[in-house]
Motif scaffolding. Structure first.
Motif, mmCIF file in Angstrom:
data_model
loop_
_atom_site.group_PDB
_atom_site.id
_atom_site.type_symbol
_atom_site.label_atom_id
_atom_site.label_comp_id
_atom_site.label_asym_id
_atom_site.label_seq_id
_atom_site.Cartn_x
_atom_site.Cartn_y
_atom_site.Cartn_z
ATOM 1 N N PHE A 52 66.610 10.624 -47.749
ATOM 2 C CA PHE A 52 66.888 10.823 -46.326
ATOM 3 C C PHE A 52 65.908 11.867 -45.812
ATOM 4 O O PHE A 52 65.781 12.941 -46.403
ATOM 5 N N PHE A 53 65.226 11.568 -44.694
ATOM 6 C CA PHE A 53 64.254 12.487 -44.110
ATOM 7 C C PHE A 53 64.499 12.590 -42.614
ATOM 8 O O PHE A 53 64.412 11.585 -41.891
ATOM 9 N N HIS A 60 73.989 16.308 -41.456
ATOM 10 C CA HIS A 60 74.797 16.853 -42.543
ATOM 11 C C HIS A 60 74.983 15.757 -43.579
ATOM 12 O O HIS A 60 75.378 14.643 -43.236
ATOM 13 N N LEU A 61 74.684 16.081 -44.816
ATOM 14 C CA LEU A 61 74.861 15.147 -45.921
ATOM 15 C C LEU A 61 75.783 15.776 -46.949
ATOM 16 O O LEU A 61 75.544 16.902 -47.393
ATOM 17 N N GLY A 75 64.219 16.828 -46.141
ATOM 18 C CA GLY A 75 64.761 15.628 -46.753
ATOM 19 C C GLY A 75 65.595 15.935 -47.981
ATOM 20 O O GLY A 75 65.592 17.058 -48.488
ATOM 21 N N LEU A 76 66.298 14.907 -48.460
ATOM 22 C CA LEU A 76 67.144 15.044 -49.642
ATOM 23 C C LEU A 76 67.152 13.719 -50.389
ATOM 24 O O LEU A 76 67.352 12.659 -49.780
ATOM 25 N N GLU A 77 66.943 13.788 -51.695
ATOM 26 C CA GLU A 77 66.951 12.605 -52.549
ATOM 27 C C GLU A 77 68.347 12.398 -53.118
ATOM 28 O O GLU A 77 69.015 13.355 -53.509
ATOM 29 N N ILE A 78 68.772 11.143 -53.158
ATOM 30 C CA ILE A 78 70.093 10.792 -53.686
ATOM 31 C C ILE A 78 69.906 9.779 -54.813
ATOM 32 O O ILE A 78 69.433 8.666 -54.577
ATOM 33 N N PRO A 79 70.276 10.152 -56.033
ATOM 34 C CA PRO A 79 70.122 9.221 -57.154
ATOM 35 C C PRO A 79 71.197 8.135 -57.129
ATOM 36 O O PRO A 79 72.216 8.271 -56.453
ATOM 37 N N ILE A 99 64.873 5.906 -47.044
ATOM 38 C CA ILE A 99 63.987 5.141 -47.914
ATOM 39 C C ILE A 99 64.771 4.816 -49.174
ATOM 40 O O ILE A 99 65.277 5.718 -49.847
ATOM 41 N N SER A 100 64.896 3.532 -49.499
ATOM 42 C CA SER A 100 65.704 3.094 -50.636
ATOM 43 C C SER A 100 64.875 2.249 -51.581
ATOM 44 O O SER A 100 64.121 1.378 -51.147
ATOM 45 N N ARG A 101 65.037 2.516 -52.887
ATOM 46 C CA ARG A 101 64.387 1.721 -53.933
ATOM 47 C C ARG A 101 65.402 1.417 -55.009
ATOM 48 O O ARG A 101 65.918 2.373 -55.608
#
Length: 111
Positions: A52-53, A60-61, A75-79, A99-101
């Motif tokens: 998320f950017f 708020h996440l 931004g924040l990366e979510i595994p 951005i999702s992979r």
């Protein structure tokens, strides 16, 4: 060239907007807009990792019980398999990229 003006648009959560900038099986990039006092349903993805950017506003996440406040250009990366929820607790709209992979279609489990 792709932008909000010509990308596929959809509405989620009743009043939030999404624009599919990239929509491939191995990756998706979505420009999202959440109005004030809105939130998504808490969930996780079994396969996809997400980033998320924030473009504008304050997002708020909640990530596995920890609260984060993201401002423009943060931004924040979510595994995968990590419960999370995006919220807009502010008085103005927030716009951000997700951005999702791989792509998250069919890979969402309520938490």
């Amino acid at each position: 060239m792709i932008s909000k003006q010509n990308a596929e648009h959809y509405v989620w959560g009743g009043n939030c907007d999404g624009w599919r900038l990239v929509d491939r099986e191995e990756c998706s990039i979505i420009h999202e807009k959440m109005p004030p006092d809105s939130q998504e349903v808490r969930h996780f993805h079994e396969k996809a990792e997400q980033f998320f950017f924030v473009l504008s506003g304050c997002l708020h996440l909640e990530l596995d019980g920890i609260q984060y406040e993201l401002h423009p250009h943060e931004g924040l990366e979510i595994p995968p398999n990590m419960p999370h929820q995006a919220m807009n607790r502010s008085a103005e709209a927030v716009e951000f990229l997700v951005i999702s992979r791989p792509n998250t279609r069919g890979d969402r489990v309520l938490a």
